[in-house]
Design an enzyme around this catalytic site. Structure first.
Site, mmCIF file in Angstrom:
data_model
loop_
_atom_site.group_PDB
_atom_site.id
_atom_site.type_symbol
_atom_site.label_atom_id
_atom_site.label_comp_id
_atom_site.label_asym_id
_atom_site.label_seq_id
_atom_site.Cartn_x
_atom_site.Cartn_y
_atom_site.Cartn_z
ATOM 1 N N ASP A 1 0.502 -1.327 0.360
ATOM 2 C CA ASP A 1 -0.143 -0.382 0.125
ATOM 3 C C ASP A 1 1.639 1.412 -0.445
ATOM 4 O OD1 ASP A 1 -2.040 1.429 0.073
ATOM 5 O OD2 ASP A 1 -1.696 1.737 2.315
ATOM 6 N N CYS B 1 -4.460 -1.509 -1.723
ATOM 7 C CA CYS B 1 -3.960 -0.702 -1.980
ATOM 8 C C CYS B 1 -5.375 0.015 -3.374
ATOM 9 C CB CYS B 1 -2.951 0.469 -2.479
ATOM 10 S SG CYS B 1 -3.377 2.186 -2.538
ATOM 11 N N GLU C 1 -3.280 10.055 8.014
ATOM 12 C CA GLU C 1 -2.086 9.629 8.396
ATOM 13 C C GLU C 1 -1.203 10.612 9.227
ATOM 14 O OE1 GLU C 1 -0.019 7.308 6.283
ATOM 15 O OE2 GLU C 1 -1.026 6.424 6.154
#
Ligand code: DGL
Length: 274
Positions: free
Chosen positions: A13, A76, A157
């Site tokens: 990913d 992903c 993130e």
């Protein structure tokens, strides 16, 4: 020769998102060894061109093949939506290539159709129309609405989860029509299971929210069984995690999914290009 099918499963990913899939694979297939690659240096993929995403995905897949992987899971949605077919064409004879879109689209068709379904994902995934295409292969009349939610990946993130900022961003996207009134919702990005509970809460837990993690793990298990590739090795499995750029956050999230300290290495596969 590999009579025990000891070879690892490769999973990749752009960052921590694929860990949701890696975790589900580990839960279901604890005896398998795993090599994870998080391309944190190029994150977010969702904002990149299809050419760039394909270029990164090819390099990572060829690295996973060099490591002897028996399967490569494109954990992903963004890479699955633009790179799965070319990767399947290029490497499909040498290795089992698995994407995260078709198993989820099939699950929708088998279990939830004809519910009006929403798909949320990165700009690149939504632009590709990959979910609509995959769902309409089985269900030509399916009612599919989609919305790009590009702030979710940087938000996750950056660690904004279970807080007021993430709740406000979730509300800002999902209160738009027609995504607001869907009957089922596909989380078309492997980062999103990390905020699945908040998303379900937005819909007052009255909408079926599907994510790829467990569905893809089951589909991988089925494919490994069919191809006689399940690991039978007597030694304990080994997992290695690579990132193309080191971030504390990756280690923190990996620690959340995998209780013991993970074997994390930094590896720049693009050194020659710089
Ligand atoms: N986790 C990825 C996905 O499933 C994408 C995140 C990104 O934009 O890099 O689409």
């Amino acid at each position: 020769m590999d009579p025990y099918n000891n070879r690892p499963i490769g999973i990749f990913d752009s960052g921590v998102g694929g860990l949701t899939v890696a975790h589900a694979v580990k839960q279901l297939l604890p005896d398998e060894s795993m090599i994870y690659f998080g391309d944190t240096a190029h994150l977010p993929y969702g904002e990149k061109s299809p050419e760039a995403i394909l270029h990164y995905s090819e390099r990572i897949t060829s690295f996973l093949l060099e490591q002897g992987c028996k399967a490569v899971v494109i954990a992903c949605n963004t890479a699955s939506s633009v790179a799965y077919e070319p990767l399947q064409q290029k490497y499909g004879e040498q290795v089992l290539v698995v994407n995260v879109i078709d198993p989820v689209a099939d699950h929708y068709s088998e279990k939830l159709a004809p519910a009006r379904v929403g798909v949320i994902g990165t700009k690149a995934t939504i632009r590709s129309g990959a979910y609509e295409k995959s769902i309409r292969k089985k269900d030509p009349d399916a009612e599919v609405v989609s919305l790009a939610t590009p702030l979710f990946v940087p938000m996750i993130e950056e660690g904004f989860i279970f807080d007021d900022i993430s709740n406000a961003i979730i509300r800002a996207y999902l209160s738009q029509e027609p995504i607001r009134s869907v009957e089922a919702l596909i989380l078309g990005c492997t980062h999103y299971p990390i905020i699945k509970n908040q998303i379900s809460k937005f819909y007052n837990f009255s909408v079926e929210v599907l994510d790829s993690a467990a569905i893809v793990a089951r589909s991988l298990q089925k494919m490994l069984k069919e191809k006689g590739l399940m690991r039978k090795g007597p030694e304990p499995p080994q997992d290695i995690f690579y990132v193309s750029d080191y971030t504390d956050y990756f280690e923190k999230i990996a620690g959340m999914f995998f209780e013991e300290k993970i074997n994390l290495k930094k590896l720049n596969l693009w050194q020659d290009e710089e």
